[in-house]
Design an enzyme around this catalytic site. Sequence first.
Site, PDB file in Angstrom:
ATOM      1  N   SER A 246       0.853  -1.183   0.000  1.00 35.87           N
ATOM      2  CA  SER A 246       0.000   0.000   0.000  1.00 35.87           C
ATOM      3  C   SER A 246       0.889   1.232   0.000  1.00 35.87           C
ATOM      4  O   SER A 246       2.119   1.122   0.033  1.00 35.87           O
ATOM      5  CB  SER A 246      -0.876   0.014   1.254  1.00 35.87           C
ATOM      6  OG  SER A 246      -0.058   0.290   2.373  1.00 35.87           O
ATOM      7  N   LYS A 247       0.241   2.377  -0.005  1.00 33.01           N
ATOM      8  CA  LYS A 247       0.993   3.634  -0.066  1.00 33.01           C
ATOM      9  C   LYS A 247       2.000   3.758   1.082  1.00 33.01           C
ATOM     10  O   LYS A 247       2.984   4.461   0.977  1.00 33.01           O
ATOM     11  CB  LYS A 247       0.027   4.813  -0.018  1.00 33.01           C
ATOM     12  CG  LYS A 247      -0.652   5.045  -1.352  1.00 33.01           C
ATOM     13  CD  LYS A 247      -1.494   6.294  -1.299  1.00 33.01           C
ATOM     14  CE  LYS A 247      -2.316   6.416  -2.561  1.00 33.01           C
ATOM     15  NZ  LYS A 247      -3.413   7.347  -2.437  1.00 33.01           N
ATOM     16  N   ARG A 248       1.678   3.084   2.166  1.00 34.20           N
ATOM     17  CA  ARG A 248       2.555   3.093   3.322  1.00 34.20           C
ATOM     18  C   ARG A 248       3.985   2.621   2.958  1.00 34.20           C
ATOM     19  O   ARG A 248       4.961   2.997   3.576  1.00 34.20           O
ATOM     20  CB  ARG A 248       1.964   2.127   4.352  1.00 34.20           C
ATOM     21  CG  ARG A 248       2.064   2.498   5.766  1.00 34.20           C
ATOM     22  CD  ARG A 248       1.000   1.771   6.593  1.00 34.20           C
ATOM     23  NE  ARG A 248       0.710   0.413   6.159  1.00 34.20           N
ATOM     24  CZ  ARG A 248       1.459  -0.645   6.422  1.00 34.20           C
ATOM     25  NH1 ARG A 248       2.562  -0.510   7.107  1.00 34.20           N
ATOM     26  NH2 ARG A 248       1.090  -1.843   6.018  1.00 34.20           N
ATOM     27  N   HIS A 249       4.063   1.755   1.971  1.00 38.94           N
ATOM     28  CA  HIS A 249       5.360   1.193   1.594  1.00 38.94           C
ATOM     29  C   HIS A 249       6.120   2.075   0.607  1.00 38.94           C
ATOM     30  O   HIS A 249       7.185   1.713   0.160  1.00 38.94           O
ATOM     31  CB  HIS A 249       5.164  -0.189   0.958  1.00 38.94           C
ATOM     32  CG  HIS A 249       4.614  -1.189   1.905  1.00 38.94           C
ATOM     33  ND1 HIS A 249       3.290  -1.561   1.890  1.00 38.94           N
ATOM     34  CD2 HIS A 249       5.191  -1.885   2.900  1.00 38.94           C
ATOM     35  CE1 HIS A 249       3.085  -2.450   2.849  1.00 38.94           C
ATOM     36  NE2 HIS A 249       4.208  -2.655   3.467  1.00 38.94           N
ATOM     37  N   GLY A 250       5.536   3.202   0.260  1.00 36.65           N
ATOM     38  CA  GLY A 250       6.159   4.044  -0.763  1.00 36.65           C
ATOM     39  C   GLY A 250       5.238   4.065  -1.957  1.00 36.65           C
ATOM     40  O   GLY A 250       4.049   3.805  -1.830  1.00 36.65           O
TER      41      GLY A 250
END
Length: 480
Positions: A246-250
């Site tokens: 997800s966006k959390r990972h970049g």
Amino acid sequence: MNLSEVKVRMAPSPTGFFHVGSARTALYNWLFAKHHKGKFILRVEDTDVKRSSADMIKVILEGLTWLGLTWDEEPSFQSQRIEIYKRYVDRLIEKKLAYYCYCDPEELAKEKQEAYKNKKDWRYDRRCLNLSDAERAEKEKAKIPKAVRFLVPDRPVVYNDIIHGEIKKEGRDIEDFIIMRANGIPTYNLACVVDDFEMGITHVIRAVEHINNTPKQLLLYEALGLPAPKFAHLPLILGTDKSKLSKRHGAVSLIFYREQGFLPEAMVNYLALLGWAPGDDKEIMDKEELISRFTLERINPSNAVFDVNKLLWMNQQYILKMNESELIEHLKPYFIDAGLINEQEFETKKEWIKELCLLMQPRIKVLGDIVDLTVYFFTDDFEYEEDRLHKYTDKRTLELMERFLGKMDEVKNFNAQSLENLLRGFAAENKIKAKELIHPLRIFVTGRSSGAGLFKTLELLGKQRCIKRIQKIIRKYGGN
Ligand code: GLU
């Protein structure tokens, strides 16, 4: 099956952004189609009018084009096919395999919430299926909006997923799901079945998130008397911490990778290996090779991990393989967009640019890196690694540099070879190690403590610029 009849589709919902996972789904469909000399089509699932956008469709088409995943036929849009879905729904109602539901969706949602709060299961209780004729007539008279629900039979659904093997689901565990909302818009499962049938889709290759929809879809195929395609559900993509990507990972948007200067060839190669492997250790494969080796059977059912470092490595391999002119053409927009040089100057300084690009080629992971790698070749206004610089601003080093500067000034052919000879000769004469000059020299002229070959760097910077920069540091710290 005659494999030349293979027809697959990518069916994006144009909401949000174009996720790298969707790009992988498109790629696997495309590779499978090409491998079997079949067709790959696009179907835009835009029945959710509020969430769908034309811009997003553009982004998806651009992303696919960038990756070189060409599609056959004109893309179709579900929003333009509403009448068709209605015909199929009517057929189910006629056959009493679907029924009208007058329940208020908000009320049902509340009931469901309430049940979940009390840790109870909730499933639609078929209250509208069991209405008496009089009750139904009353609701009709009151013009209560009605959705259509599919009457799920009480028996198991079993199918063989190409990737996950046998999947079995009990009919009694599936609620009578809605196939058409009160506003006349079909739900995903109905529209998907109708389209996959009407479009002649032979293999549905899609994200594993849809694996729970497949039994519902198989029941619909059966109820409508239609042949079902084969199914292959692709493994989930995780971040390096093993949670869903997800966006959390970049960055997870395909377009981001294009903007950063990832090459489409590298992206395709990397995405191809995100869940599939050819069966040997080979990793760098161009499209032709991927097409010839790709099979659904070799897709690993377990989750894949998106590792940006691996992608960077792969991109670097493709950059290293470029010849001079490819390299220059790929890097040109980055020089220009960053304002390092204008179009005209780029042409007049082509030879110098070429040398600069070749010097940096082994250090470029993404094309955009070229800006930071070469900024000090274009301007004197660059940053110094201050703490590193201060290691070389002592009196002795500055004196050495001053003397070396004198020698440098006398060099006729200011090129890497003569500069290297000069420096090594100077070091020997002064009984010092070459690195005692190399380190300060690098940081004085580039502001950095590491970089590409120093002598070639000096050559490309040119005599005047080197001298000016060394003098600047000597002047600034000389009084210390
Ligand atoms: N519109 C669905 C999605 O974007 C496609 C599902 C399918 O391929 O059947 O997830």
